[in-house]
Motif scaffolding. Structure first.
Motif, PDB file in Angstrom:
ATOM      1  N   LYS A   1      55.669  35.597  57.218  1.00 52.24           N
ATOM      2  CA  LYS A   1      54.726  36.750  56.755  1.00 52.24           C
ATOM      3  C   LYS A   1      55.986  37.553  56.202  1.00 52.24           C
ATOM      4  O   LYS A   1      56.718  38.314  56.884  1.00 52.24           O
ATOM      5  CB  LYS A   1      54.190  37.433  57.864  1.00 52.24           C
TER       6      LYS A   1
ATOM      7  N   PRO B   1      50.163  33.353  56.588  1.00 52.45           N
ATOM      8  CA  PRO B   1      51.470  33.375  55.950  1.00 52.45           C
ATOM      9  C   PRO B   1      51.551  33.619  54.660  1.00 52.45           C
ATOM     10  O   PRO B   1      50.575  33.601  53.960  1.00 52.45           O
ATOM     11  CB  PRO B   1      52.135  31.863  56.529  1.00 52.45           C
ATOM     12  N   SER B   2      52.668  34.224  54.278  1.00 55.95           N
ATOM     13  CA  SER B   2      52.912  34.490  52.864  1.00 55.95           C
ATOM     14  C   SER B   2      53.453  33.054  52.211  1.00 55.95           C
ATOM     15  O   SER B   2      53.177  33.128  50.855  1.00 55.95           O
ATOM     16  CB  SER B   2      54.012  35.623  52.726  1.00 55.95           C
TER      17      SER B   2
END
Length: 178
Positions: A37, A64-65
């Motif tokens: 993240k 999540p990124s």
């Protein structure tokens, strides 16, 4: 050496097709995956310009990124290995892309009937995801855990500024097709 030598690669492919054994049956098994993240994304002007609904979606605690895949070897960059050298590969997969592509039907008897333009990185936030994901991977590579392991970066951006990173991404961006 496998990806630098056409004869070795051909033999490995043949062996794998025959009985699912050999070098191609084990490549990548030493991989590790992280789903970070990336907090800096939420502080960016690109994030602040998004709708509240999109911000809420992107900041969900379980979203999540990016995905950072780590493996031994240099599968995507043949020609750089010297005998006895080892490589660590970071493969970065961007998550939650907001760019939208196009699919057009052609009136042609020659060539493909579809014209597909994925329009990668056409949304400003996608560029920011790419930049911050690269920065995260570079930070990992500079961490104490890698101390004494990484001697040099052989494939990466020329600098840490946004434009250098985007230039690198544009030259190397691909699609996982899964």
């Amino acid at each position: 050496r496998l990806f630098d030598d056409d004869a070795l690669l051909e033999a490995a492919e043949s062996q794998y097709q025959k009985d699912r054994t050999g070098p191609l049956s084990v490549f990548g098994t030493s991989g590790a995956v992280a789903f970070p993240k990336i907090d800096s994304l939420q502080k960016s002007p690109e994030f602040k310009a998004l709708s509240e609904e999109t911000k809420e979606y992107l900041t969900h605690p379980e979203r999540p990124s990016a995905e950072i895949w780590l493996a031994s070897g240099y599968a995507a960059y043949p020609g750089q290995a010297k005998p006895g050298q080892g490589f660590i590969t970071h493969e970065l997969l961007l998550q939650n892309n907001l760019s939208r592509g196009t699919v057009k039907l052609r009136k042609s008897e020659k060539g493909p009937l579809l014209e597909i333009d994925p329009r990668y990185l056409s949304h400003p936030y996608d560029k920011r995801i790419a930049i911050e994901t690269i920065r995260t991977a570079l930070s990992l590579a500079r961490s104490k855990a890698y101390g004494g392991v990484i001697q040099e970066m052989v494939h990466g951006p020329k600098g840490d500024d946004d434009e250098s990173i985007l230039e690198f991404v544009r030259k190397n961006l691909g699609q996982g097709f899964h």
